[in-house]
Design a protein around this motif. Sequence first.
Motif, mmCIF file in Angstrom:
data_model
loop_
_atom_site.group_PDB
_atom_site.id
_atom_site.type_symbol
_atom_site.label_atom_id
_atom_site.label_comp_id
_atom_site.label_asym_id
_atom_site.label_seq_id
_atom_site.Cartn_x
_atom_site.Cartn_y
_atom_site.Cartn_z
ATOM 1 N N TYR A 100 70.562 4.935 45.056
ATOM 2 C CA TYR A 100 69.361 5.289 44.714
ATOM 3 C C TYR A 100 69.019 6.811 44.781
ATOM 4 C CZ TYR A 100 68.259 5.338 49.514
ATOM 5 O OH TYR A 100 67.967 5.497 50.939
ATOM 6 N N TYR A 101 67.898 7.261 44.059
ATOM 7 C CA TYR A 101 67.633 8.832 43.790
ATOM 8 C C TYR A 101 68.839 9.662 43.199
ATOM 9 C CZ TYR A 101 63.448 7.408 46.492
ATOM 10 O OH TYR A 101 62.199 6.734 46.766
ATOM 11 N N VAL A 102 69.492 9.071 42.662
ATOM 12 C CA VAL A 102 70.799 9.871 41.978
ATOM 13 C C VAL A 102 70.465 10.288 40.311
ATOM 14 C CG1 VAL A 102 72.974 9.474 41.134
ATOM 15 C CG2 VAL A 102 72.303 8.166 43.006
ATOM 16 N N ASN A 103 70.949 11.501 40.293
ATOM 17 C CA ASN A 103 70.385 12.085 39.025
ATOM 18 C C ASN A 103 70.754 11.661 37.668
ATOM 19 O OD1 ASN A 103 72.295 13.869 38.517
ATOM 20 N ND2 ASN A 103 71.062 15.681 38.962
ATOM 21 N N ASP A 104 71.769 10.896 37.474
ATOM 22 C CA ASP A 104 72.393 10.320 36.500
ATOM 23 C C ASP A 104 72.373 8.685 36.589
ATOM 24 O OD1 ASP A 104 73.617 9.634 34.080
ATOM 25 O OD2 ASP A 104 74.372 11.732 33.960
ATOM 26 N N GLY A 105 73.417 8.179 36.966
ATOM 27 C CA GLY A 105 73.804 6.733 37.155
ATOM 28 C C GLY A 105 73.823 6.499 38.543
ATOM 29 N N ALA A 106 73.300 5.600 38.915
ATOM 30 C CA ALA A 106 73.483 5.148 40.566
ATOM 31 C C ALA A 106 74.845 4.511 40.463
ATOM 32 C CB ALA A 106 72.393 3.880 40.860
ATOM 33 N N PHE A 107 75.194 3.765 39.666
ATOM 34 C CA PHE A 107 76.581 3.148 39.683
ATOM 35 C C PHE A 107 77.360 3.415 38.328
ATOM 36 C CE2 PHE A 107 74.648 0.508 42.714
ATOM 37 C CZ PHE A 107 75.367 0.311 43.617
ATOM 38 N N TYR A 108 78.595 3.777 38.422
ATOM 39 C CA TYR A 108 79.256 4.157 36.921
ATOM 40 C C TYR A 108 80.547 3.701 37.011
ATOM 41 C CZ TYR A 108 80.490 7.316 33.114
ATOM 42 O OH TYR A 108 80.623 7.697 31.900
ATOM 43 N N ILE A 109 81.110 2.871 36.121
ATOM 44 C CA ILE A 109 82.599 2.676 35.747
ATOM 45 C C ILE A 109 82.750 3.268 34.272
ATOM 46 C CG2 ILE A 109 84.269 1.029 35.378
ATOM 47 C CD1 ILE A 109 82.842 -0.837 37.524
ATOM 48 N N GLY A 110 83.687 4.040 34.236
ATOM 49 C CA GLY A 110 83.927 4.758 32.899
ATOM 50 C C GLY A 110 85.284 4.861 32.566
ATOM 51 N N GLN A 111 85.590 5.095 31.266
ATOM 52 C CA GLN A 111 86.985 5.372 30.824
ATOM 53 C C GLN A 111 88.184 4.117 31.162
ATOM 54 O OE1 GLN A 111 88.459 9.340 29.685
ATOM 55 N NE2 GLN A 111 90.163 8.769 30.895
ATOM 56 N N THR A 112 87.641 3.051 30.891
ATOM 57 C CA THR A 112 88.857 1.733 31.506
ATOM 58 C C THR A 112 89.838 1.991 30.469
ATOM 59 O OG1 THR A 112 87.070 0.700 32.376
ATOM 60 C CG2 THR A 112 89.053 -0.386 32.298
ATOM 61 N N HIS A 129 61.121 11.966 33.866
ATOM 62 C CA HIS A 129 60.886 13.409 33.101
ATOM 63 C C HIS A 129 59.456 13.966 33.562
ATOM 64 C CE1 HIS A 129 63.830 12.417 30.252
ATOM 65 N NE2 HIS A 129 63.359 11.064 30.086
ATOM 66 N N GLN A 130 58.703 13.005 34.308
ATOM 67 C CA GLN A 130 57.276 13.584 34.755
ATOM 68 C C GLN A 130 57.246 13.649 36.231
ATOM 69 O OE1 GLN A 130 55.172 14.922 32.390
ATOM 70 N NE2 GLN A 130 56.263 14.319 30.879
ATOM 71 N N GLY A 131 56.233 14.088 36.931
ATOM 72 C CA GLY A 131 56.020 14.039 38.316
ATOM 73 C C GLY A 131 57.159 15.083 39.109
ATOM 74 N N ARG A 132 57.439 14.542 40.249
ATOM 75 C CA ARG A 132 58.310 15.381 41.054
ATOM 76 C C ARG A 132 59.646 14.224 41.623
ATOM 77 N NH1 ARG A 132 55.127 19.434 45.034
ATOM 78 N NH2 ARG A 132 54.176 20.767 43.406
ATOM 79 N N PRO A 133 60.289 13.763 40.722
ATOM 80 C CA PRO A 133 61.494 13.117 41.330
ATOM 81 C C PRO A 133 62.278 13.505 42.217
ATOM 82 C CG PRO A 133 61.964 13.721 39.176
ATOM 83 C CD PRO A 133 60.707 14.095 39.519
ATOM 84 N N PRO A 134 62.862 12.470 43.201
ATOM 85 C CA PRO A 134 63.456 13.070 44.213
ATOM 86 C C PRO A 134 65.150 13.473 44.110
ATOM 87 C CG PRO A 134 63.522 10.807 44.328
ATOM 88 C CD PRO A 134 62.566 11.047 43.038
ATOM 89 N N PHE A 135 65.215 14.337 42.968
ATOM 90 C CA PHE A 135 66.471 14.527 42.568
ATOM 91 C C PHE A 135 66.018 15.870 41.416
ATOM 92 C CE2 PHE A 135 65.671 10.669 40.483
ATOM 93 C CZ PHE A 135 65.800 11.146 39.075
ATOM 94 N N TYR A 156 59.709 -5.212 47.231
ATOM 95 C CA TYR A 156 59.749 -4.232 45.979
ATOM 96 C C TYR A 156 58.133 -3.437 45.301
ATOM 97 C CZ TYR A 156 64.181 -6.549 45.626
ATOM 98 O OH TYR A 156 65.375 -6.977 45.879
ATOM 99 N N THR A 157 58.462 -2.306 44.955
ATOM 100 C CA THR A 157 57.237 -1.716 44.689
ATOM 101 C C THR A 157 57.520 -1.103 43.503
ATOM 102 O OG1 THR A 157 56.373 -1.174 47.000
ATOM 103 C CG2 THR A 157 55.378 0.168 45.113
ATOM 104 N N PRO A 158 56.734 -1.124 42.172
ATOM 105 C CA PRO A 158 57.005 -0.433 41.070
ATOM 106 C C PRO A 158 57.198 0.946 41.209
ATOM 107 C CG PRO A 158 55.282 -2.320 40.760
ATOM 108 C CD PRO A 158 55.765 -2.125 42.232
ATOM 109 N N LEU A 159 58.053 1.553 40.185
ATOM 110 C CA LEU A 159 58.174 2.988 40.327
ATOM 111 C C LEU A 159 58.071 3.518 38.745
ATOM 112 C CD1 LEU A 159 58.559 5.720 41.449
ATOM 113 C CD2 LEU A 159 61.020 5.429 41.363
ATOM 114 N N GLU A 160 56.945 4.197 38.521
ATOM 115 C CA GLU A 160 56.944 4.765 36.950
ATOM 116 C C GLU A 160 56.838 6.212 37.183
ATOM 117 O OE1 GLU A 160 53.734 2.884 35.138
ATOM 118 O OE2 GLU A 160 54.254 0.953 35.594
ATOM 119 N N VAL A 161 56.268 7.035 37.970
ATOM 120 C CA VAL A 161 56.076 8.316 38.106
ATOM 121 C C VAL A 161 56.289 8.729 39.744
ATOM 122 C CG1 VAL A 161 55.110 10.739 37.884
ATOM 123 C CG2 VAL A 161 54.988 8.630 36.012
ATOM 124 N N PHE A 162 57.209 9.365 40.116
ATOM 125 C CA PHE A 162 57.299 9.674 41.455
ATOM 126 C C PHE A 162 56.138 10.810 41.958
ATOM 127 C CE2 PHE A 162 59.134 11.279 45.273
ATOM 128 C CZ PHE A 162 59.890 10.003 45.966
#
Length: 424
Positions: free
Chosen positions: A178-190, A266-272, A418-424
Amino acid sequence: MRTLFAALAAAALLAPAAASAQSYPKPQAPGKVQAKPKGPHKTYTVCKKKRHCDFTTIQKAVSKARAGDTIRVHNGVYREAVKVDGKKKRYLRLIGNPRHPEKVLLRARGSMQNGIFVNAANEVTVDGFMARGYKSNGFFFTNLTGYTMNHLIARQTGVYGLYAFNTIGGRMLNSEAYYVNDGAFYIGQTPPQAKPVRTIVRNVEGWGSPLGFSATNMRYVTITKSRFYNNAAGIVPNALDSEKFPPPEENAIVDNDIFWNNFNFHQGRPPFAVREDSTGALVPVGTGVLLLGGRGNRIENNRIHGNYLAGVAAIEGVLLAENPGARSLERNVVRNNQFGLSGTDTNGADLMYDGNGSDNCFSLDGVSSTYPADRSTFAGCAGANAFSKSVQDGMLSFIGENSLKVWSKHPHPAKAGYTPLEVF
């Protein structure tokens, strides 16, 4: 709109290397399965006080260990970037605290790139660690056949949380990013395989990021019994020229909870640190699953609700310029999903599809809303689909936070824990 999209896409192709300053090893064929090492094997211990353990740093233990050995790391904070490199380290087991991985914390210092980086060493197991603050990735495995990532947590890493690239087979289990600035998980170029070895992703949780699960040119992966929520988009199998072997193929997204992916980072102050040149910046905010090109993928038996733009969206692989033959959507199946939480937490549209390709099966049973609303692109489960340029152009207009203009926004029913997150 197409000019804007092309410009953003071109920037996205450069994003991983430019944003992370990571020196990735040159991609190579993972090769044949490395032989399982013969014993006897040793076990080394790591802790902060030398008199209690064999080593005070994980890296010193890794450097000493031979193939098949085990390294047990005691609770504590380790300010290091660990590298496991080459076949002499195959079958190594790094064990922290599987029950409480946050108690074995890998904490970045300065410009450290990866918490634990595994290259060309088959069947390495990393179990029971948390990585925080690394410039690139929490846990990064590449150029290998077989791996296990288990009971891991990645927080506020610079590109991806748990990342497997150019690998065959493997397991991502019981982990959170979480709070990762692209993908929390990633599998690529298999790499394509004549006799595919499947990778299993099970019981993981990706949230608070642009993408819960990113999958550029991913193959033979099953994602199941996992949760992706509070991202801009939940799961995004996609095709890019920046990695080999497009498009994504033969993946199964089955029995997951995919909800509330309306995080407008894109808005607010995300933690990344926000990257407006990343693939994540392009995805329409408010999307559960986005299939951007792809062949033979299955999206079945998931619970998908509360995504303000779309539950599942599928569009031609428009980001491919060098591999136009891989753009088309072919033989993908979307069926038996539960949309909208029995009407209490609807998606903007349950299904969204530009009609590209052929033999794509979209079951409309239990579907309450589609884009286009007249369902004209959904031409059944056999033969050519019904492509619409105007529908595709409409979908392209939803790039990034442009999607907010057409959101179907509403309060979510309470969900314990769980708490909804729209703008941090």
